[in-house]
Write a protein that holds these residues in place. Structure first.
Motif, PDB file in Angstrom:
ATOM      1  N   ILE A 216       0.842  -1.197   0.000  1.00  0.00           N
ATOM      2  CA  ILE A 216       0.000   0.000   0.000  1.00  0.00           C
ATOM      3  C   ILE A 216       0.881   1.253   0.000  1.00  0.00           C
ATOM      4  O   ILE A 216       0.518   2.285  -0.553  1.00  0.00           O
ATOM      5  CB  ILE A 216      -0.970  -0.031   1.219  1.00  0.00           C
ATOM      6  N   GLU A 217       2.086   1.135   0.583  1.00  0.00           N
ATOM      7  CA  GLU A 217       2.996   2.285   0.596  1.00  0.00           C
ATOM      8  C   GLU A 217       3.419   2.675  -0.819  1.00  0.00           C
ATOM      9  O   GLU A 217       3.641   3.843  -1.097  1.00  0.00           O
ATOM     10  CB  GLU A 217       4.246   1.988   1.442  1.00  0.00           C
TER      11      GLU A 217
ATOM     12  N   LEU B 215       1.555   2.284  -3.541  1.00  0.00           N
ATOM     13  CA  LEU B 215       0.429   2.942  -4.210  1.00  0.00           C
ATOM     14  C   LEU B 215       0.215   4.347  -3.669  1.00  0.00           C
ATOM     15  O   LEU B 215      -0.027   5.283  -4.419  1.00  0.00           O
ATOM     16  CB  LEU B 215      -0.842   2.118  -4.026  1.00  0.00           C
ATOM     17  N   LEU B 216       0.317   4.488  -2.348  1.00  0.00           N
ATOM     18  CA  LEU B 216       0.010   5.792  -1.752  1.00  0.00           C
ATOM     19  C   LEU B 216       1.134   6.810  -1.939  1.00  0.00           C
ATOM     20  O   LEU B 216       0.919   8.001  -1.739  1.00  0.00           O
ATOM     21  CB  LEU B 216      -0.320   5.639  -0.262  1.00  0.00           C
ATOM     22  N   THR B 217       2.336   6.356  -2.292  1.00  0.00           N
ATOM     23  CA  THR B 217       3.406   7.321  -2.535  1.00  0.00           C
ATOM     24  C   THR B 217       3.684   7.493  -4.026  1.00  0.00           C
ATOM     25  O   THR B 217       4.572   8.230  -4.414  1.00  0.00           O
ATOM     26  CB  THR B 217       4.720   6.917  -1.829  1.00  0.00           C
TER      27      THR B 217
ATOM     28  N   THR C 218      -4.094   9.452  -7.470  1.00  0.00           N
ATOM     29  CA  THR C 218      -5.082   9.927  -6.505  1.00  0.00           C
ATOM     30  C   THR C 218      -5.754   8.713  -5.879  1.00  0.00           C
ATOM     31  O   THR C 218      -5.733   7.620  -6.441  1.00  0.00           O
ATOM     32  CB  THR C 218      -6.152  10.798  -7.182  1.00  0.00           C
TER      33      THR C 218
ATOM     34  N   ARG D 261      -4.742   7.290   6.436  1.00  0.00           N
ATOM     35  CA  ARG D 261      -3.531   8.098   6.358  1.00  0.00           C
ATOM     36  C   ARG D 261      -3.403   9.025   7.551  1.00  0.00           C
ATOM     37  O   ARG D 261      -2.341   9.192   8.117  1.00  0.00           O
ATOM     38  CB  ARG D 261      -3.571   9.000   5.135  1.00  0.00           C
ATOM     39  N   TRP D 262      -4.521   9.668   7.902  1.00  0.00           N
ATOM     40  CA  TRP D 262      -4.467  10.626   8.997  1.00  0.00           C
ATOM     41  C   TRP D 262      -4.205   9.943  10.318  1.00  0.00           C
ATOM     42  O   TRP D 262      -3.515  10.458  11.173  1.00  0.00           O
ATOM     43  CB  TRP D 262      -5.774  11.427   9.066  1.00  0.00           C
ATOM     44  N   ARG D 263      -4.806   8.740  10.444  1.00  0.00           N
ATOM     45  CA  ARG D 263      -4.622   8.034  11.711  1.00  0.00           C
ATOM     46  C   ARG D 263      -3.281   7.318  11.744  1.00  0.00           C
ATOM     47  O   ARG D 263      -2.776   6.967  12.795  1.00  0.00           O
ATOM     48  CB  ARG D 263      -5.754   7.015  11.921  1.00  0.00           C
ATOM     49  N   GLY D 264      -2.700   7.113  10.584  1.00  0.00           N
ATOM     50  CA  GLY D 264      -1.408   6.405  10.514  1.00  0.00           C
ATOM     51  C   GLY D 264      -1.661   4.949  10.629  1.00  0.00           C
ATOM     52  O   GLY D 264      -1.152   4.241  11.426  1.00  0.00           O
TER      53      GLY D 264
ATOM     54  N   TYR E 111       0.033  10.657  16.730  1.00  0.00           N
ATOM     55  CA  TYR E 111      -0.934   9.560  16.584  1.00  0.00           C
ATOM     56  C   TYR E 111      -1.741   9.555  17.860  1.00  0.00           C
ATOM     57  O   TYR E 111      -1.290   9.009  18.863  1.00  0.00           O
ATOM     58  CB  TYR E 111      -0.229   8.222  16.446  1.00  0.00           C
TER      59      TYR E 111
ATOM     60  N   TYR F 228       2.851   9.895   2.055  1.00  0.00           N
ATOM     61  CA  TYR F 228       2.092   8.726   2.500  1.00  0.00           C
ATOM     62  C   TYR F 228       1.100   9.130   3.583  1.00  0.00           C
ATOM     63  O   TYR F 228      -0.009   8.629   3.631  1.00  0.00           O
ATOM     64  CB  TYR F 228       3.059   7.663   3.031  1.00  0.00           C
ATOM     65  N   MET F 229       1.544  10.037   4.465  1.00  0.00           N
ATOM     66  CA  MET F 229       0.621  10.541   5.480  1.00  0.00           C
ATOM     67  C   MET F 229       0.834  12.036   5.661  1.00  0.00           C
ATOM     68  O   MET F 229       1.926  12.544   5.461  1.00  0.00           O
ATOM     69  CB  MET F 229       0.817   9.796   6.800  1.00  0.00           C
TER      70      MET F 229
END
Lengths: 256, 349
Positions: free
Chosen positions: A99-100, A102-104, A108, A253-256, B11, B50-51
């Motif tokens: 997933i890292e 794809l997300l980097t 979109t 993403r926001w929650r990590g 977090y 990524y975040m």
């Protein structure tokens, strides 16, 4: 669009290098074949009775008496097979860390989610393609009308799209495939039986429950009617589930 | 090229990165040094988009990662801690897929895939499945993936983790070659790596920046004064008195005694070389001079000093922190072996 296709293509390939595609398509082919045979025997009996004049319907129509119920039965197959298709889509990527990638990558979230959805839909398309064999027999030895058959397939594709988008959403919530699969199955089952109690409730509740049932909306398609009411339901169901998936990925993403 | 301003990432109640700021210039190789859990990976994940950060800004290749994520990502290559490989794909298929999603034009794809495989030395594994590769090869395929679209910025999270010594050397060489054309940020908890590959280092601990400097400057900043190690065959009191009498020597302390052989650590004013005087003082008295060598503090010790809780209780500005721990080392003669235990354990908490 190229990005979406790249993801969809990778997704589809990964189904076919794992046993999933073969189990899903094989299971669907066996079950569809069984439904086909049993409905064919029934149809044979009814048309025989009609032919010798022992009551029964005045005319027997292969579309109405065989193809239409056959399509309605497909929802049972989907209930069991589609959770297998969607359960790993996000969970596996989260677990293995891909997933890292794809997300980097310059993608979109919408492209990623839509790509995965299309990949699943393509596998489902392959599954439906196998059923064309049985329908082909009917065309070879009988004379069914083709427009209702086409409408039925449109309906099946849309209904499968609903199940797939819902499964994708569930998969985006967990990194455990088994959990994703079980929860997806439970949610599908709920949407399948949701209108069973409809006839015991008041008219308003009945309407709501019938409207929510994914399977209920297939009835008209199976009969050969493409009604915008059902089209709107299916398309908005898919769009809403995919939207929820995008939000789930983003919130992760926001929650990590 | 990369600018991080007051970056904070929380977090829930846990603050992983706390008000981190630094700049990396074009073509630089920048090291991220810190114990496990210091916030290295989190910082890198923010830089790669990524975040998102909780507070603060990160600008990569001129684009804010939050406002223009796609533009920033287009210019960034990222190797996460675990290489993001699809086990069922062959190396070539995998890299072709990565080329597609990174927007490499169709015509260039084949060339770019071949070039990056060549560069990361995985060309001999092109048709193997990623899932069947050894740890070292996986790491290299991950590197090939990061290099694929020839990005301006390369972010490598522990690029040498899990490699054998030969592969580590090869990877470091490759990273050095990449500097200049690319701006490289790499994280590690292995100290020699930083000294060998990086031009500048940021040391972070518990989410905070402890120091930013070149490996050489960090060493000299920390020393503050020059220290010599002297081993003499003579009684300790006489030698001590004689050494202290030498002009420029600020402190003499006994480090070890074995029979008649005594070892001393002799501190002198910064920049003043007292080796000749030391040697003369010992030899003219007729004692045996067995050993005389400068003590340079290795990066490893710096790291331990900088990230040990005891060295400075309240989080002070890096400069004050540095001098305090430098004095502590000169006074206390904490041997490297001893120092390595306690702070090491603390750092993992």
């Amino acid at each position: 669009m190229n990005n979406v296709l790249a993801i969809a293509q990778r997704e589809l390939k990964s189904y076919f290098v794992s046993p999933i595609a073969y189990i899903v398509i094989g299971f669907a082919a066996i079950m569809f074949g069984y439904f086909f045979i049993s409905l064919l025997y029934y149809f044979d009996r009814v048309s025989l009775q009609a032919g010798v004049g022992f009551g029964g319907p005045e005319t027997v129509n292969v579309n109405e008496m065989l193809i239409s119920p056959l399509f309605l039965n497909v929802s049972v197959i989907l209930l069991f097979t589609l959770p297998m298709v969607t359960m790993r889509t996000y969970s596996e990527e989260k677990r293995s860390g891909t997933i890292e990638l794809l997300l980097t990558a310059p993608l979109t979230d919408v492209q990623i989610v839509f790509g995965k959805f299309l990949g699943g839909l393509a596998l489902y398309g392959a599954m439906l393609a196998v059923t064309l064999v049985h329908i082909g027999f009917l065309f070879a030895f009988g004379n069914p009308e083709w427009p209702p058959v086409l409408a039925g397939y449109v309906g099946l594709l849309l209904m499968g799209g609903c199940f797939l988008s819902l499964g994708l959403f569930v998969s985006s919530l967990t990194r455990n495939q088994i959990v994703a699969g079980m929860v997806t199955f439970a949610v599908f089952l709920l949407f399948w039986v949701i209108n069973w109690i409809a006839s015991f409730t008041g008219p308003t509740t009945q309407g709501v429950l019938n409207y929510l049932s994914i399977v209920e909306h297939l009835n008209d398609f199976a009969r050969g009617v493409i009604d915008t009411k059902h089209l709107v339901y299916y398309v908005s169901f898919i769009a809403f589930s995919l939207f929820l998936t995008v939000r789930a990925v983003d919130s992760e993403r926001w929650r990590g | 090229m990369i600018e991080v301003q007051h970056l904070t990432k929380r977090y829930g109640p846990v603050t992983a990165v706390d008000d981190v700021s630094f700049r990396v210039e074009r073509g630089e190789i920048f090291g991220f040094l810190g114990p496990n859990g210091a916030g290295k990976t989190t910082t890198m994940r923010v830089l790669t988009g990524y975040m998102p950060p909780t507070e603060g800004r990160a600008i990569v290749a001129g684009y804010d990662v939050l406002d223009h994520p796609i533009e920033a990502k287009r210019r960034t290559g990222y190797l996460p801690e675990t290489p993001p490989l699809y086990p069922e794909m062959t190396v070539r298929d995998y890299l072709t897929f990565v080329a597609k999603i990174k927007g490499v034009p169709r015509k260039e794809r084949r060339v770019r895939v071949d070039a990056s495989m060549e560069r990361a030395r995985v060309a001999d594994m092109a048709n193997r499945h990623c899932g069947k590769l050894s740890k070292g090869y996986r790491q290299r395929v991950g590197l090939a993936q990061a290099l694929l679209h020839n990005p301006e910025v390369l972010i490598l999270d522990e690029p040498t983790a899990g490699l054998d010594p030969k592969q580590i050397i090869e990877t470091r060489e490759l990273i050095k070659q990449l500097g200049g054309d690319h701006t490289v940020i790499l994280s590690t908890h292995i100290l020699p790596e930083v000294g060998q590959t990086c031009q500048r280092v940021v040391i972070i601990n518990k989410g905070r920046v402890v120091a930013v400097d070149s490996p050489e400057n960090l060493t000299s900043r920390l020393r503050g004064s020059e220290t010599m190690y002297v081993q003499v065959d003579a009684t300790s009191e006489d030698t001590k008195r004689a050494l202290e009498a030498i002009p420029g020597v600020t402190q003499v302390s006994l480090a070890d005694t074995r029979g008649t052989v005594n070892s001393f650590e002799v501190s002198s004013e910064a920049g003043r070389d007292v080796r000749r005087e030391l040697a003369a003082a010992v030899v003219t008295r007729g004692w045996g001079l067995l050993e005389l060598r400068p003590l340079r503090m290795s990066l490893e010790e710096i790291f331990l000093h900088l990230t040990t809780d005891e060295s400075a209780a309240p989080p002070e500005p890096a400069g004050a922190d540095l001098s305090a721990s430098a004095e502590a080392s000169a006074d206390g003669q904490v041997g490297p072996a001893e120092a390595a235990h306690e702070p090491g354990e603390n750092a993992h908490e």
